[in-house]
Design an enzyme around this catalytic site. Structure first.
Site, PDB file in Angstrom:
ATOM      1  CE1 TYR A  36       1.056   2.212  -5.345  1.00 51.62           C
ATOM      2  CE2 TYR A  36       2.075   4.263  -6.078  1.00 51.62           C
ATOM      3  CZ  TYR A  36       1.515   3.483  -5.074  1.00 51.62           C
ATOM      4  OH  TYR A  36       1.438   3.980  -3.802  1.00 51.62           O
ATOM      5  CE  LYS A  93       1.263  -0.658   0.075  1.00 52.99           C
ATOM      6  NZ  LYS A  93       0.821  -0.491  -1.341  1.00 52.99           N
ATOM      7  CE1 TYR A 123      -1.263  -1.810   3.485  1.00 50.66           C
ATOM      8  CE2 TYR A 123      -3.515  -1.081   3.133  1.00 50.66           C
ATOM      9  CZ  TYR A 123      -2.226  -1.241   2.669  1.00 50.66           C
ATOM     10  OH  TYR A 123      -1.892  -0.830   1.412  1.00 50.66           O
ATOM     11  CB  VAL A 161      -1.359   7.958  -2.723  1.00 48.41           C
ATOM     12  CG1 VAL A 161      -1.457   6.833  -3.710  1.00 48.41           C
ATOM     13  CG2 VAL A 161      -1.841   7.572  -1.353  1.00 48.41           C
ATOM     14  CB  SER A 189       2.532   2.881  -0.746  1.00 45.27           C
ATOM     15  OG  SER A 189       1.173   2.602  -0.981  1.00 45.27           O
TER      16      SER A 189
END
Lengths: 304, 304, 304, 304
Positions: free
Chosen positions: A240, A67, A189, A258, A64
């Site tokens: 998160y 992102k 993605y 993660v 992530s």
């Protein structure tokens, strides 16, 4: 004058002594194979000083963290048009991510929750000529390192197990918030998330977010205004369901993945990256969060 | 003695005179092509009397009405083991169907909402040798009519536009409530919904639900106990978010589909089928619901 | 060297020229009586310099800004025990505040949403000898101004119209997250929100949050660690469903109230307060948010 | 010809032999005092035959069963105007009852969930001269028994512990779906629920629902159309989150209460009441549900 190396050394010793290092993500076999004892940390100041400790040159799956790169590229490509398709507010609860999407007409709460990142991936897919190649080039350019690459096995694994992402993407598609086919968007993605980098590479690649949008090669990729937007989003949405806790404990804009990595920064001062594969219950690197907390406490450097 | 034909004739005249016939489903091009003026109704009593009016022999897409056939076949195959994977309670609101799934650990509320029907499709896929062929045979046998068939174009259309069903299925898969691959389950499910039947065929095929589980050829497919379960489910869950209203207005167990069809029954008395393609705001046949309401009022035959 | 007065003057001129000043809160008659044209702004630096413009000495209802005072007092009284009863994560959507409470077993997401503030009020009620008198004394002490007072009419009005707060409080009570009777807790809470202050008083009273927990009279009320917690909460949760936007546009920890006031700060640098009664769609002062955005842009002073 | 007495006797023997009789409701001390071994059942046919077994003449708290009386009275008073303020669809999940209210603009899903019953109580309060006295008279008249009364201690207990009902009522009030003050509405509502009746009294009082709206004294209280509406609502919404299960297992319209009572009926045939204080996990009488299931199975009398 702060002795950064001494602080990193101390954090490293403490981390090595911790017995409960959290739980390595196992939903992808490739991620589960990683050494749970690995620990690396790397700091790069705006003046160009570098400090590292442990496995700071070892590659891991950034997941992530990617992102942030994707968002910055999308902002460079289409600017504020992004915000018609994704919002900028914290999301809170991850357990009902699809519920929120339904109620809010498929406008994801922010670009860092999975549904929002899938919309960003769709934007990149529509606006890059060779999406996967071009995106990789962008990350390589930011880091000034052409060795950075996708781990195809990780990407492939996610493709076969990422049912919740398929659920999100199909829901977005049903509300007309994806321009491209679901499979194409998720293929991009999953690749984006499967980039492998080391702490030292991340510290370089995040440099622009601490430097008003200009990367280490002095190229202006995004405006200072856009950097502020990204940093605000990292602070409020980067961890998160632990964003509020991280904002307090660490006090830096940052983004976790993660794979156990975290990249964070203090504007005009430094970028700091840490990697420890074991996760806490919220899905963030257990020792990574703790290390950054120790760092800002000892160095007395945070935004608050 | 009730004069059923006279009642049907009167309903037909009234229906023809109504100007606002509702809105034909358009999310699938094949469904949108249907004649909005079509109207058919067919009644078959337990004694074998038949009454029809209008387009009662014209084929239409049965869509969700197929869920009743699928459920009965799954019950025949694995019995009460079904209820470990799907519940029997009304669902109420359709707008957050995915939310409910998430919160309730992917156990769909009942077998007639889409997510529940997808689980039933998965069960059939695991328990039938040649799922699509066998299921079609089952429906043909119930109706005593080997001409019944899938409309492949409708099935193919749904495959390309059924994003919400893909979202549901992937969510179910992420919670391990699908045994087979998502694409295989949905291919079967979209075919099941794409069966074409007429009102008169539906009245025959639903006969077992009014006749303690024994079809018109006197074959016992399911037990009387299982029939009661299915009828109770039709009454409480057969009409999307209008089940309560239908239970009151009509007072019969029944099931509707977005193709504009409705099949309903009074145990030990009759099966009645109606078709009018225009839908009301809740997604049920506008004139169809009204016709059944008129029927039970005029015939003074309902469960309440 | 930044010319703060010049910046404030310019913002004031701009604000006066704006035609659409937002909508004054009308759910309480007392709040609706306020002059929609009022506009004040006040800045106090850590060095003790003061700058003001417009109605900076006029009293207004601080409403939710009081939640910051209440939180700081509760932290001073019982420390981290607070976090067993209220969380520290952003809440996002206000429309289903009760839904979140139910699902999360009545632990409010953070101390700045109403349900969280009601829990904090309950803590103060349990831990202060004379709750209303003691809390007022605390605010007076922070501001160094004994003229600050409750507006009893506003408190009384809320008591008769605050049905959603009664709903929240009763839900909290049903989950055993209130120690005191609902009526007593809300009586205290409505008084807390009904404190009246001016911009200049707010700038003084917020001084401790920019000064490591020590107020203007050099009294250490809370630790520096606790100040960081509060500032992080203001940044991530201080502006209802607009916290992410505010974090980006303004880049300061702050708290708004439906009375049209906002207090914000840059640690070790300054406190800035603004008041303009008209609200935007998210419930924050329309011109207030804009004024702070202009300020940090022109002064080039923000946390990002 | 069915031997009803023999069936009741057999059910009674079976019930006595069951060891796990469920859990008596304890949220109100007064309800917790009841004898968990109590069991009564009473049947009254449309021809006037009566059959009883066990404690069928013992009084118990009817609780939610009272909602059927309240609804019928409200329908008699203002007719279809009710449906502007409460819907007729099953509600499914009780855990987020407030969430549903918020999302659906405070129109409760049906008159048998608490929020819906509170709206009905508000209607009665607005349309009866002496609400508590008049409502009690109505129930006494239906049962033909002037000894029926409120248990004031139970009503008082609920007033002091019914925080969720206060939450619901305040939320309804905030959306303008209550005309009267919250305290007045709940005072009436808690009294309504605190009526005490025996199985035999319930069988008499429910007679009108099996008899087209005409009570045992041949007085027409509501129309046959209104009776159908009420019976449909009982079938689809009468048993909390177990309505679908009950519809199948028992196959009769009915209503349960946390006092352990259930009243059910088959139109034009009979009313049957049962009482056993122990509840199952869904909040319905454990032995009561089982007894009714046995009855309809043995007597072969149900709507399906």
């Amino acid at each position: 004058m702060v002795d950064f190396q001494a602080i990193l050394n101390r954090i490293y010793q403490d981390a090595k002594a911790v017995k409960d290092k959290g739980v390595v993500a196992s939903y992808i076999p490739e991620l589960a194979h990683v050494d749970p004892e690995a620990f690396g940390m790397h700091l790069r100041t705006s003046e160009g000083e570098k400090y590292g400790v442990g496995d700071f040159d070892k590659l891991f799956s950034i997941q992530s963290i990617s992102k942030v790169f994707a968002l910055s590229k999308a902002m460079a490509l289409i600017g504020d048009a992004i915000w018609k398709r994704v919002d900028v507010e914290p999301s809170g609860n991850p357990y009902n991510f699809l519920a929120l999407l339904e109620i809010e007409n498929s406008i994801p709460r922010n670009p860092f929750i999975n549904s929002g990142a899938i919309v960003i991936a769709d934007i990149l897919l529509s606006n890059l000529k060779n999406p996967k190649a071009d995106f990789l080039s962008y990350v390589r350019e930011l880091a000034g390192d052409s060795s950075i690459n996708y781990n195809e096995e990780v990407a492939y694994s996610e493709k076969n197990t990422g049912f919740k992402n398929y659920a999100s993407a199909n829901l977005l598609k049903s509300f007309n918030n994806l321009e491209n086919p679901v499979d194409a968007v998720l293929d991009f993605y999953f690749h984006q998330c499967a980039i492998e980098m080391s702490c030292s590479q991340l510290s370089k690649a995040f440099y622009l977010f601490a430097n008003k949008g200009s990367c280490m090669q002095q190229k202006q990729h995004i405006s200072n205004q856009q950097v502020k937007r990204i940093n605000a989003l990292m602070l409020t949405c980067g961890f998160y369901d632990e964003a509020g806790e991280f904002a307090f404990e660490v006090g830096l804009p940052g983004k976790s993945g993660v794979g156990g990595g975290i990249a964070a920064l203090l504007p005009d001062q430094f970028v700091i990256s840490v990697w420890s594969p074991g996760l806490n219950k919220k899905g963030n690197s257990k020792l990574g969060v703790h290390a950054l907390e120790q760092f800002t406490t000892k160095a007395k450097l945070s935004i608050f």
